[in-house]
Write a protein that holds these residues in place. Sequence first.
Motif, PDB file in Angstrom:
ATOM      1  N   ARG B  85      42.254  35.320  37.188  1.00 61.03           N
ATOM      2  CA  ARG B  85      42.499  35.926  38.490  1.00 61.03           C
ATOM      3  C   ARG B  85      41.206  36.583  39.025  1.00 61.03           C
ATOM      4  NH1 ARG B  85      46.429  35.893  42.489  1.00 61.03           N
ATOM      5  NH2 ARG B  85      45.484  37.317  43.957  1.00 61.03           N
ATOM      6  N   PHE B  88      38.694  33.998  40.043  1.00 60.12           N
ATOM      7  CA  PHE B  88      39.114  33.367  41.287  1.00 60.12           C
ATOM      8  C   PHE B  88      38.821  34.291  42.472  1.00 60.12           C
ATOM      9  CE2 PHE B  88      42.314  33.214  44.629  1.00 60.12           C
ATOM     10  CZ  PHE B  88      42.083  31.945  45.132  1.00 60.12           C
ATOM     11  N   ASN B  89      39.196  35.584  42.332  1.00 60.39           N
ATOM     12  CA  ASN B  89      38.945  36.537  43.424  1.00 60.39           C
ATOM     13  C   ASN B  89      37.462  36.586  43.776  1.00 60.39           C
ATOM     14  OD1 ASN B  89      41.598  37.271  43.552  1.00 60.39           O
ATOM     15  ND2 ASN B  89      41.362  39.101  42.284  1.00 60.39           N
ATOM     16  N   TYR B  92      36.430  33.510  45.562  1.00 65.15           N
ATOM     17  CA  TYR B  92      37.063  33.511  46.883  1.00 65.15           C
ATOM     18  C   TYR B  92      36.292  34.419  47.839  1.00 65.15           C
ATOM     19  CZ  TYR B  92      41.106  33.918  50.093  1.00 65.15           C
ATOM     20  OH  TYR B  92      41.951  33.897  51.169  1.00 65.15           O
TER      21      TYR B  92
END
Lengths: 314, 294
Positions: B85, B88-89, B92
């Motif tokens: 997570r 990914f953040n 992103y």
Amino acid sequence: MAAISVSARRKTEPPAQENPSQGRAALRQRLRRHLTGHGFLLGALLCFACFSWWPMVREVIMSFQKTKRGKTTWVGMDNLDRIFQDPDFWHAWRNTLLFTVLALVLGFAVPFAVAVLLNELRHAKSYLRVLVYLPVMMPPVASVLLFKYFYNPSYGLFNNVLHALHLPTSAWLNSPDMAMLSVVIAATWMNMGGATLIYLAALQGIPGELYEAAELDGASLLRRIWHVTIPQTRLILSLLLLLQVVATMQVFVEPYLLTGGNGPQNSTLTVVNLIYQYAFSFNNYGSASALGLVMLLVLAGFSALYVRLSRTTD
Amino acid sequence: MADTSTRTLISETQLSRPLGKAVYWTVLTLVVLGFTLVFLGPLYWLVTGGLKSTQEVIQNPPTFFPSHIHTDTYSEAWSKLNMGRLLFNTLYYAFGALAFQLVFDVAAAYSLSKLRPVLGNAILGMMLATLMIPSTVLIVPQYLTVLDLPLLHVNLINTPWAIWLPTVANAFNIFLLKRFFDSVPEELMAAAAIDGASPTRALWSIVLPMSRPILGVVSIFAVVNVWKDFLWPMLVQPDPRNQPLNIGINSLSIGVPQNVVIAALAIASLPTIVFFLIFQRNIMAGLTSGGLKG
């Protein structure tokens, strides 16, 4: 050829207005060009307005205001008075100056020495350059927490090495005297790559004949550094020195992650840490802004000096 | 940079003497070993620390090689610290910021360089003026702005916009891009205009293809800056599920065994190291060309 006509048209825009409809068409075209131009600027302009220009104005306004339970009142110089009376204010400035001085001794002298050394080496050049810059690329949390692990007084690597060498060990981050130095060492490791590479680029611009001539005049190695290398890189050195002063005075992450911000007996509380605490621990935006304004004025002095220096380089 | 012929502090003749040779090779060996120890050593400790058991990692004196290889520490770190997570953040935010900067900063620089609308120079001046303001000083009013965006009155906290939009206000990018666009010849622009190309078309088909190097520099620094940022994402992403690596690891590592934290740090460093090794030439060229004369 075309360039001449184009630039000429730009300067003296409406060439000749023989008939009004033609003039109006040209005007409309010009208007359209300006509008498109501003259309292209719009996104960046809005972002600047929201996240740079307005906050700059607001910083000054908030320094003279106090907000309590959603109600904002003007309090004049109260915020400034308050922060000047806070003993932490003086702690923070003393620590920040100490950090800046230590960081410059290490973070300015070490990269220069390293750059001079690397410039003399004919082998493994790119390997060494990649190595120096590697920590700059790492996420700060990784470098900082790794150093925190190294600094651990009981099982950390540093004390183990010192112990093996029969040198006195240290409490590092837990000692009020050593905490700031520990922060500086970690920060230097993390950040020295950038300065080193810029110095290296500057050193490569020094004409070899100067060294040649100095050597013929019988100048020793140290005198060649003193009389050729340093004068030739003087401007870049002074620019970087100022940039580093401005950057290091804003230190936040390293003390925040290594010592939780304050450190033993407030020994690593820096100005930006104090701003952070005023604003986000005590919800005192007024004091935080006032302190920010003081910081701004101090750094503005350095920035003004930077502008003057960078003008002379061009 | 491959100017091996130009002499430096020490001349070739001095180096080719037997004494010079001996000193040179000793210094070179010492520097290579010293640098490897100082800059690669901590990374070795990071990677192997993650392979040690909880007891071994805090054992005194420490071991140079893990006595038993515990690869499960890495999987534990991956799940306990929610690394997938967090990674990914971070990606992103980084690539979102890159997209916003490329679109808005390129458009602004193009406008200031080639379209030159009224007040363009004044706007450029005001943008460059922000470079003089130390960023951390504005953190409080910026935070309040994100809390309640002027005119629209929306709260951007916990949304990616809070990270993406402020990165657009980057005067240095706009300045670098504008200076590069200025070097695109006016003849080409005029020819395109005569052929009936709109400003957008001219940007897309003429200016951008010529500006690849500078776009590369801006892109790399856009990604690196978001990847490295700490204070701002900590303020605007209070929800642990939305945090990037830097913040997430720090806040989730409390109460987690040391070896698991170290494994997490190793995982977090890996992408940047790979990224750096791939792009090191561009990064270093960008650093020394655009980095100083700002």
